[in-house]
Design a protein around this motif. Sequence first.
Motif, PDB file in Angstrom:
ATOM      1  N   ASN A   1      -5.085 -10.807  96.484  1.00  0.00           N
ATOM      2  CA  ASN A   1      -6.165 -10.915  95.497  1.00  0.00           C
ATOM      3  C   ASN A   1      -5.682 -11.523  94.186  1.00  0.00           C
ATOM      4  N   ALA A   2      -4.471 -11.155  93.773  1.00  0.00           N
ATOM      5  CA  ALA A   2      -3.950 -11.624  92.487  1.00  0.00           C
ATOM      6  C   ALA A   2      -3.588 -13.097  92.521  1.00  0.00           C
ATOM      7  N   ARG A   3      -3.078 -13.569  93.634  1.00  0.00           N
ATOM      8  CA  ARG A   3      -2.531 -14.920  93.687  1.00  0.00           C
ATOM      9  C   ARG A   3      -3.568 -15.989  93.990  1.00  0.00           C
ATOM     10  N   ARG A   4      -4.744 -15.601  94.461  1.00  0.00           N
ATOM     11  CA  ARG A   4      -5.754 -16.624  94.720  1.00  0.00           C
ATOM     12  C   ARG A   4      -6.554 -16.894  93.447  1.00  0.00           C
ATOM     13  N   VAL A   5      -7.207 -18.061  93.409  1.00  0.00           N
ATOM     14  CA  VAL A   5      -7.998 -18.422  92.222  1.00  0.00           C
ATOM     15  C   VAL A   5      -9.127 -17.413  92.043  1.00  0.00           C
ATOM     16  N   ALA A   6      -9.329 -17.001  90.813  1.00  0.00           N
ATOM     17  CA  ALA A   6     -10.308 -15.956  90.508  1.00  0.00           C
ATOM     18  C   ALA A   6     -11.708 -16.360  90.954  1.00  0.00           C
ATOM     19  N   ARG A   7     -12.474 -15.364  91.355  1.00  0.00           N
ATOM     20  CA  ARG A   7     -13.875 -15.575  91.719  1.00  0.00           C
ATOM     21  C   ARG A   7     -14.683 -15.874  90.455  1.00  0.00           C
ATOM     22  N   VAL A   8     -15.851 -16.492  90.639  1.00  0.00           N
ATOM     23  CA  VAL A   8     -16.756 -16.747  89.516  1.00  0.00           C
ATOM     24  C   VAL A   8     -17.813 -15.647  89.483  1.00  0.00           C
ATOM     25  N   VAL A   9     -17.960 -15.012  88.331  1.00  0.00           N
ATOM     26  CA  VAL A   9     -18.960 -13.972  88.116  1.00  0.00           C
ATOM     27  C   VAL A   9     -20.050 -14.536  87.208  1.00  0.00           C
ATOM     28  N   HIS A  10     -21.294 -14.414  87.625  1.00  0.00           N
ATOM     29  CA  HIS A  10     -22.422 -14.947  86.849  1.00  0.00           C
ATOM     30  C   HIS A  10     -23.121 -13.789  86.123  1.00  0.00           C
TER      31      HIS A  10
ATOM     32  N   ILE B   1       3.047 -16.654  86.875  1.00  0.00           N
ATOM     33  CA  ILE B   1       1.858 -17.504  86.803  1.00  0.00           C
ATOM     34  C   ILE B   1       2.277 -18.813  86.157  1.00  0.00           C
ATOM     35  N   ARG B   2       2.189 -19.890  86.949  1.00  0.00           N
ATOM     36  CA  ARG B   2       2.751 -21.166  86.513  1.00  0.00           C
ATOM     37  C   ARG B   2       1.683 -22.268  86.565  1.00  0.00           C
ATOM     38  N   ARG B   3       2.114 -23.477  86.463  1.00  0.00           N
ATOM     39  CA  ARG B   3       1.221 -24.622  86.295  1.00  0.00           C
ATOM     40  C   ARG B   3       0.180 -24.740  87.410  1.00  0.00           C
ATOM     41  N   ASN B   4       0.593 -24.562  88.669  1.00  0.00           N
ATOM     42  CA  ASN B   4      -0.371 -24.742  89.759  1.00  0.00           C
ATOM     43  C   ASN B   4      -1.496 -23.712  89.694  1.00  0.00           C
ATOM     44  N   TYR B   5      -1.183 -22.515  89.240  1.00  0.00           N
ATOM     45  CA  TYR B   5      -2.196 -21.470  89.069  1.00  0.00           C
ATOM     46  C   TYR B   5      -3.185 -21.890  87.976  1.00  0.00           C
ATOM     47  N   VAL B   6      -2.661 -22.419  86.869  1.00  0.00           N
ATOM     48  CA  VAL B   6      -3.505 -22.856  85.759  1.00  0.00           C
ATOM     49  C   VAL B   6      -4.373 -24.046  86.185  1.00  0.00           C
ATOM     50  N   GLU B   7      -3.815 -24.940  86.974  1.00  0.00           N
ATOM     51  CA  GLU B   7      -4.598 -26.085  87.457  1.00  0.00           C
ATOM     52  C   GLU B   7      -5.784 -25.621  88.299  1.00  0.00           C
ATOM     53  N   GLY B   8      -5.580 -24.574  89.112  1.00  0.00           N
ATOM     54  CA  GLY B   8      -6.682 -24.033  89.903  1.00  0.00           C
ATOM     55  C   GLY B   8      -7.778 -23.455  89.027  1.00  0.00           C
ATOM     56  N   ILE B   9      -7.398 -22.776  87.947  1.00  0.00           N
ATOM     57  CA  ILE B   9      -8.378 -22.224  87.015  1.00  0.00           C
ATOM     58  C   ILE B   9      -9.168 -23.346  86.353  1.00  0.00           C
ATOM     59  N   VAL B  10      -8.469 -24.379  85.899  1.00  0.00           N
ATOM     60  CA  VAL B  10      -9.126 -25.498  85.217  1.00  0.00           C
ATOM     61  C   VAL B  10     -10.136 -26.168  86.139  1.00  0.00           C
ATOM     62  N   ALA B  11      -9.752 -26.393  87.393  1.00  0.00           N
ATOM     63  CA  ALA B  11     -10.668 -27.042  88.340  1.00  0.00           C
ATOM     64  C   ALA B  11     -11.914 -26.184  88.559  1.00  0.00           C
ATOM     65  N   ALA B  12     -11.725 -24.866  88.693  1.00  0.00           N
ATOM     66  CA  ALA B  12     -12.863 -23.970  88.925  1.00  0.00           C
ATOM     67  C   ALA B  12     -13.785 -23.918  87.714  1.00  0.00           C
ATOM     68  N   VAL B  13     -13.212 -23.885  86.516  1.00  0.00           N
ATOM     69  CA  VAL B  13     -14.025 -23.849  85.294  1.00  0.00           C
ATOM     70  C   VAL B  13     -14.798 -25.154  85.120  1.00  0.00           C
ATOM     71  N   ASN B  14     -14.155 -26.268  85.349  1.00  0.00           N
ATOM     72  CA  ASN B  14     -14.829 -27.559  85.180  1.00  0.00           C
ATOM     73  C   ASN B  14     -15.985 -27.731  86.156  1.00  0.00           C
ATOM     74  N   ARG B  15     -15.884 -27.132  87.336  1.00  0.00           N
ATOM     75  CA  ARG B  15     -16.989 -27.219  88.305  1.00  0.00           C
ATOM     76  C   ARG B  15     -18.240 -26.495  87.817  1.00  0.00           C
ATOM     77  N   LEU B  16     -18.084 -25.568  86.876  1.00  0.00           N
ATOM     78  CA  LEU B  16     -19.231 -24.834  86.347  1.00  0.00           C
ATOM     79  C   LEU B  16     -20.068 -25.676  85.388  1.00  0.00           C
ATOM     80  N   ASP B  17     -19.481 -26.753  84.869  1.00  0.00           N
ATOM     81  CA  ASP B  17     -20.184 -27.649  83.951  1.00  0.00           C
ATOM     82  C   ASP B  17     -20.851 -26.864  82.814  1.00  0.00           C
ATOM     83  N   ALA B  18     -20.079 -25.991  82.182  1.00  0.00           N
ATOM     84  CA  ALA B  18     -20.602 -25.121  81.132  1.00  0.00           C
ATOM     85  C   ALA B  18     -20.818 -25.885  79.831  1.00  0.00           C
TER      86      ALA B  18
END
Length: 377
Positions: free
Chosen positions: A123-132, A161-178
């Motif tokens: 659970n910790a190592r996968r990209v966080a889920r999106v909560v609406h 927690i290193r660069r690849n983890y942060v890249e996954g967060i950035v990709a997930a956040v950008n998909r939200l088009d907030a």
Amino acid sequence: MLLSVLGLLHVYIGVRLLPALDLKLAGQVLGWLLLAASWVLIPLGLSARARRERAGGSDSFVLIPLIVMGLFSSLFVFTLLREVTLLFATLLNSTATAEYFTQVSAWGVIIGAVLATLIGYINARRVARVVHVDIPIVNLPSALHGFSIAQISDVHVGPTIRRNYVEGIVAAVNRLDADAIAITGDLVDGSVRELAAHVAPLAQLRAKHGTFFVTGNHEYYSGERAWTNELRRLGLRVLTNEHVVVAHGDAKLVIAGVTDYGAHHFDPVNRSDPVAALADAPGDAGAKILLAHQPRTAPQAAAAGFDLQLSGHTHGGQFWPWNFFVRFQQPFTAGLDRLGSLWVYTSRGTGYWGPPKRFGAPSEITRIRLVPATQAL
């Protein structure tokens, strides 16, 4: 002193579990050796950051002690729960049944702790889920209906927690088009020199009105001034007891930010001040939002006149049963709460601290949406 207490806790687990497992001598010896190894490894996990630098960046050099730390936590808690269960079993059952349950429950503690640690690690190592989450705002201008904020918090870029983890967060956040992005503190656990390359992907965050950041307590442990400069260099707007006015359509929105609740212990000039953060804000703003790392800023935020506070810090307890203890230090643990006319949303965090373990408190990226107060949540 701490090492001695830790050793005694390991001895307690060994005394209470190993004899009940009905193992041969070799199994008993192996069990005590594993407990001894845990006692040695856990302090190494607590000094993970410094050792990682000396080890030349080896992930396993710090990851294994931190996993062991999480395993020990579950072993200890489950052992205590077993003690209570055994007491009731002894009172309610025959001697033969109680003896059988003693062995079964000992194995149950070990298997349960291992499973909780394994599931928690995944659970910790996968990209966080999106909560609406929809936040009803009184008298919200029509131009702000549906205004969205992507919140991330408590990433704790550091030893594991290193660069690849942060890249996954950035990709997930950008998909939200907030419309805006909020980072509510505890982004890092380490110096700019060590972690700049791993935080760099945050420069790729995209939102119509930009990305806003406020400090958490771990920024002060890691060199707040250096990190503030580095994040500004990456294009993030660092809010230090101040606000910005966002023009969205024909409406205005105030996004304010304060320093960490305990910042004054590190630098008196940086004392957290929600009133100062809202000073001279336009009176006709459709909504006033405060970014504050710790939920306990809420009483001050409510008094200052904010409509919504976005916080983190708690990790939602990170893994069971510590979620039940957060309330001793913070007014809110996770999710949406109300304090007078102020809404408070507390993120469970997007990363983790210490053991790579999320059990019963999943990490999250939160998509906050403003809606009129007449619209149901």
